[in-house]
Design a protein around this motif. Structure first.
Motif, short mmCIF file in Angstrom:
data_model
loop_
_atom_site.label_atom_id
_atom_site.label_comp_id
_atom_site.label_asym_id
_atom_site.label_seq_id
_atom_site.Cartn_x
_atom_site.Cartn_y
_atom_site.Cartn_z
N GLN A 1 0.83 -1.19 0.00
CA GLN A 1 0.00 0.00 0.00
C GLN A 1 0.88 1.26 0.00
N ALA A 2 1.94 1.21 0.82
CA ALA A 2 2.83 2.35 0.91
C ALA A 2 3.56 2.57 -0.41
N GLN A 3 4.00 1.47 -1.01
CA GLN A 3 4.71 1.56 -2.29
C GLN A 3 3.82 2.18 -3.36
N LYS A 4 2.56 1.74 -3.36
CA LYS A 4 1.61 2.23 -4.35
C LYS A 4 1.44 3.74 -4.23
N ARG A 5 1.49 4.24 -3.01
CA ARG A 5 1.30 5.68 -2.81
C ARG A 5 2.64 6.43 -2.78
N ALA A 6 3.70 5.71 -3.13
CA ALA A 6 5.05 6.30 -3.14
C ALA A 6 5.42 6.90 -1.79
N ILE A 7 5.13 6.14 -0.73
CA ILE A 7 5.53 6.57 0.61
C ILE A 7 6.56 5.58 1.13
N LYS A 8 7.58 6.11 1.80
CA LYS A 8 8.59 5.21 2.38
C LYS A 8 8.09 4.72 3.72
N LEU A 9 7.87 3.40 3.83
CA LEU A 9 7.46 2.83 5.12
C LEU A 9 8.70 2.19 5.72
N LEU A 10 9.20 2.75 6.81
CA LEU A 10 10.48 2.31 7.35
C LEU A 10 10.35 1.80 8.77
N ILE A 11 11.22 0.86 9.09
CA ILE A 11 11.25 0.38 10.46
C ILE A 11 12.59 0.76 11.05
N ASP A 12 12.60 1.48 12.17
CA ASP A 12 13.85 1.98 12.73
C ASP A 12 14.53 0.94 13.60
N ARG A 13 13.77 0.44 14.54
CA ARG A 13 14.34 -0.49 15.50
C ARG A 13 13.19 -1.26 16.11
N VAL A 14 13.32 -2.57 16.17
CA VAL A 14 12.27 -3.37 16.80
C VAL A 14 12.91 -4.30 17.81
N ASP A 15 12.75 -4.00 19.09
CA ASP A 15 13.29 -4.86 20.14
C ASP A 15 12.30 -5.98 20.42
N PRO A 16 12.83 -7.16 20.76
CA PRO A 16 11.90 -8.23 21.14
C PRO A 16 11.17 -7.84 22.43
N VAL A 17 9.85 -7.83 22.35
CA VAL A 17 9.03 -7.40 23.50
C VAL A 17 7.85 -8.35 23.65
N GLU A 18 7.62 -8.78 24.88
CA GLU A 18 6.42 -9.60 25.12
C GLU A 18 5.46 -8.85 26.01
N VAL A 19 4.17 -8.89 25.63
CA VAL A 19 3.14 -8.30 26.48
C VAL A 19 2.04 -9.33 26.68
N ILE A 20 1.17 -9.07 27.65
CA ILE A 20 0.02 -9.95 27.87
C ILE A 20 -1.16 -9.35 27.13
N GLY A 21 -1.84 -10.17 26.34
CA GLY A 21 -2.99 -9.60 25.61
C GLY A 21 -3.47 -10.50 24.49
N ASP A 22 -4.09 -9.86 23.51
CA ASP A 22 -4.69 -10.58 22.38
C ASP A 22 -3.98 -10.11 21.12
N ALA A 23 -3.27 -11.03 20.46
CA ALA A 23 -2.45 -10.67 19.31
C ALA A 23 -3.29 -10.10 18.17
N VAL A 24 -4.49 -10.69 17.95
CA VAL A 24 -5.32 -10.23 16.84
C VAL A 24 -5.77 -8.78 17.07
N LEU A 25 -6.19 -8.52 18.31
CA LEU A 25 -6.65 -7.16 18.63
C LEU A 25 -5.49 -6.16 18.52
N LEU A 26 -4.32 -6.54 19.05
CA LEU A 26 -3.18 -5.63 19.00
C LEU A 26 -2.78 -5.35 17.55
N SER A 27 -2.81 -6.41 16.74
CA SER A 27 -2.48 -6.26 15.33
C SER A 27 -3.46 -5.28 14.67
N GLN A 28 -4.73 -5.44 15.01
CA GLN A 28 -5.76 -4.56 14.46
C GLN A 28 -5.50 -3.10 14.88
N ALA A 29 -5.18 -2.90 16.16
CA ALA A 29 -4.98 -1.55 16.67
C ALA A 29 -3.78 -0.89 15.98
#
Lengths: 227, 457
Positions: free
Chosen positions: B325-353
């Motif tokens: 989607q980002a490529q189509k709109r010619a926007i750079k979607l970048l990831i700076d840093r992703v540390d391994p993090v665990e939280v308690i919750g619902d993966a589907v809901l978090l993904s949606q949010a």
């Protein structure tokens, strides 16, 4: 045209319209497709015929998809199962996978995604069924489990795919572009996503071991180093 | 004040009032009875004295009077112009009622008595007059007895009442407290059960009591109310899942069929139209999903979130999904840093949010812009940041973005598909996961969302 040599797929779906559509789509792609409209019929067809893949809806009359799946596994039929469901909760996913399903797709899906999953599942189950071993690392392509020195390592699906790709081409360097294309289906090199994934994969696989298996070949790509 | 105290207070005050009324009546009755018996005694004495005097000669009278067992006895002699005390017992006692004696001498008939109360030196006496003979000078006999004894008895009784009173109050308070406590125990149970009930667990009931009293009825009413509530909540939950099925099945058919037609290139002359229809179907699917998530969130309890979620994997998956989607709109979607993090919750809901926020960033960033994602672990916290170089928002707009169906400045959101539910849903999901959301924005320069999670180690 005879069905010889083509992969056979069973679609178990109670909505006739969707079942017919899936059959058409799959046949256009070159597969042989059959449909069953309820769980009992699906279970019967899957047990009496040999299929290469089953696309299984969860909400089915008579016998739901989870039950069909566990009944198949109980009978020792290890054909790959792709579950279709309208519910997108973690519990449903966990339930499906624990009952022996191999992948999971939420309705409504795009047919591109469906076909990609079908293709991936068939490839996974064709031929390469034996456990792969590199040094003290074991990788089971069927159950998708990884162990190092006997200890199970939990990997995300993408991490697993990358590791499997590297292990299969043991000793050879795989370019970043090739990994992106193979694992994500992406055709671009601008993304730094692979770096992030490789970082995670290293953390999980090599951390705490003297022998580092994953090696970066600067400017080229990655490889499994067994030397 | 608790119900227990209130009932005890009412009980005690009612008891005190009743006791007072009862004691007062008792005193009055006692006084009346005592007086009456004193009078009767006095009459009898008078009669006896009359008989004794009549049968004896006048010179024997002082002796009779002296020996007669009565407190006070006097004999008057009434002549035409004067009245005098002939004899008195005790000797020299002041006359008990000269005026009355004089009046009785004129009007009275022999054999009849006159009773009256006379006050003498602050002491009250009952006095009985009678005529001894008709011939002049008329002789009147008066017999009197003091009421002191009666007053004393009554006073004793009042004293006893006043002494018993505090004791009674204390006793009544204690017993009522115990009684009320015992009878209110089932109510306590009702309260405890009601506290333990939540939307997630409506199955709790109060143990039924056999009694036919109000408490038993309260328990039965409460239980039947819970029954109805549980049924309707279940019906709502069933509806959500039925609605999901009923809505998504035809949408699946529509989407798949349209994609199939386009893929097969079946209608080259109306390909544009088909693509437009497909875009609408996708939007409809997005709306249905959003509404179903909202409905689910409303009936959700934090206590149900107990899975460990690898937040870094969720973030990376969202990131992958938006690449195209980002490529189509010619926007750079970048990831700076992703540390391994665990939280308690619902993966589907978090993904949606997270998707909703990234979606927003991509939509409102013009071509050539950038969207950056990072997940940084810091002690027991993890900060997820999503920053864009988009249109930005004013302070006023910032206050509204999380409200229901808000869609920003109409002039620019016209071109952007969506229904304004995304950020509302995202915020609710983050809140459900105890994550705080902070937004910074600079109009024309971009917006940053910072979400702080509590990590699980």
């Amino acid at each position: 045209m005879s069905g010889f040599g083509r992969e056979r797929i069973l679609v178990v779906e109670d909505d006739q319209y969707i079942a017919d559509l899936l059959k058409q789509i799959l046949e256009k792609e070159g597969y042989v497709a059959r449909t069953a409209s309820n769980g009992a019929e699906g279970l019967f067809m899957a047990s009496s015929n040999s299929f290469d893949l089953i696309v299984l809806d969860v909400m089915l009359p008579e016998l739901d998809g989870f039950s069909v799946c566990s009944a198949l596994r109980d009978k020792g039929i290890n054909v790959p199962v792709l579950m279709l469901t309208v519910k997108d909760s973690v519990d449903d996913k966990v339930e499906g996978l624990s009952r022996g399903a191999d992948d999971y797709l939420t309705k409504p899906f795009s047919i591109e995604e469906l076909l990609a999953r079908v293709k991936a599942l068939l490839r996974r189950f064709k031929g390469y069924k034996s456990v792969l071993k590199v040094a003290d690392l074991e990788l089971d392509p069927v159950s998708r489990r990884v162990r190092r020195a006997g200890v199970e390592i939990e990997l995300s699906p993408k991490e697993f795919d990358i590791l499997e790709l590297l292990v299969r081409s043991m000793g050879k360097v795989i370019g970043e572009r090739a990994i992106l294309k193979e694992v994500w289906g992406l055709d671009c090199t601008k993304s730094n996503i692979l770096k992030v994934y490789m970082h995670h994969l290293r953390q999980k696989v090599d951390r705490g071991f003297d022998k580092k298996l994953i090696r970066t070949v600067r400017g080229v790509g990655y490889m499994i180093d067994v030397s | 004040m608790s119900l227990r105290r209130k009932i005890a207070l009412w009980y005690v005050s009612t008891l005190v009032v009743l006791f007072l009324v009862f004691s007062l009546s008792l005193c009055l009755l006692l006084k009346k009875t005592e007086e009456r018996s004193l009078e009767l005694e006095l009459f009898a004495k008078a009669e006896e004295l009359e008989d004794a005097l009549e049968q004896a000669p006048a010179d024997a009278w002082p002796g009779i009077l002296k020996d007669f067992p009565v407190q006070v006895a006097q004999i008057y002699e009434v002549s035409a112009d004067e009245i005098k005390v002939l004899l008195s017992k005790p000797q020299g006692y002041p006359p008990l009622g000269l005026k009355e004696a004089e009046r009785w001498a004129k009007r009275g008939i022999k054999g009849e008595y006159l009773l009256l109360s006379e006050s003498l030196d602050g002491e009250v006496y009952d006095v009985v007059f009678m005529k001894l003979s008709e011939e002049t000078p008329v002789k009147i006999v008066a017999v009197a007895s003091s009421l002191e004894g009666v007053t004393k008895t009554v006073r004793h009784l009042v004293l006893i009442v006043l002494m018993v009173m505090p004791l009674l109050v204390v006793l009544a308070f204690l017993t009522s407290n115990i009684l009320v406590k015992v009878s209110l125990t089932p109510v306590r149970r009702v309260i405890e059960t009601a506290k333990a009930i939540s939307v997630e667990d409506l199955s709790k009931r109060i143990p039924e009591v056999e009694t036919k009293d109000e408490i038993g009825e309260l328990v039965r009413t409460f239980n039947s109310m819970m029954e109805k509530l549980e049924e309707s909540v279940n019906a709502i939950k069933r509806f959500s899942s039925d609605a999901a099925h009923e809505l998504k099945t035809p949408l699946t058919a529509l989407k798949s069929h349209l994609e199939f037609l386009l893929r097969e290139n079946r209608c080259s002359d109306c390909e544009m139209e088909l693509r437009q229809v497909l875009a609408r179907v996708d939007r409809l699917i997005h709306i249905v999903n959003s509404l179903l998530v909202l409905a689910k969130l409303d009936s959700m309890d934090v206590r149900n979130l107990k899975n460990r979620v690898a937040l870094d994997v969720v973030v990376l998956e969202v990131f992958e999904r938006f690449q195209q989607q980002a490529q189509k709109r010619a926007i750079k979607l970048l990831i700076d840093r992703v540390d391994p993090v665990e939280v308690i919750g619902d993966a589907v809901l978090l993904s949606q949010a997270i998707s909703n926020i990234v979606d927003n960033a991509v939509k409102f960033t013009p071509s050539g812009g950038e969207v950056r994602i990072s997940l940084v672990k810091d002690g027991d916290k993890a900060r997820l940041s999503i920053s864009d170089t988009g249109v930005g928002m004013s302070q006023e707009e910032l206050g509204k973005i999380f409200s229901y169906l808000y869609r920003g400045d109409p002039s620019r959101s016209e071109r952007v598909p969506g229904i304004g539910l995304g950020l509302t849903i995202a915020k609710r999901i983050f809140e459900l996961h105890d994550a705080s959301v902070k937004v910074e924005s600079d109009p024309g320069r971009g917006t940053s969302f910072h979400i702080t999670f509590i990590t699980q180690d």
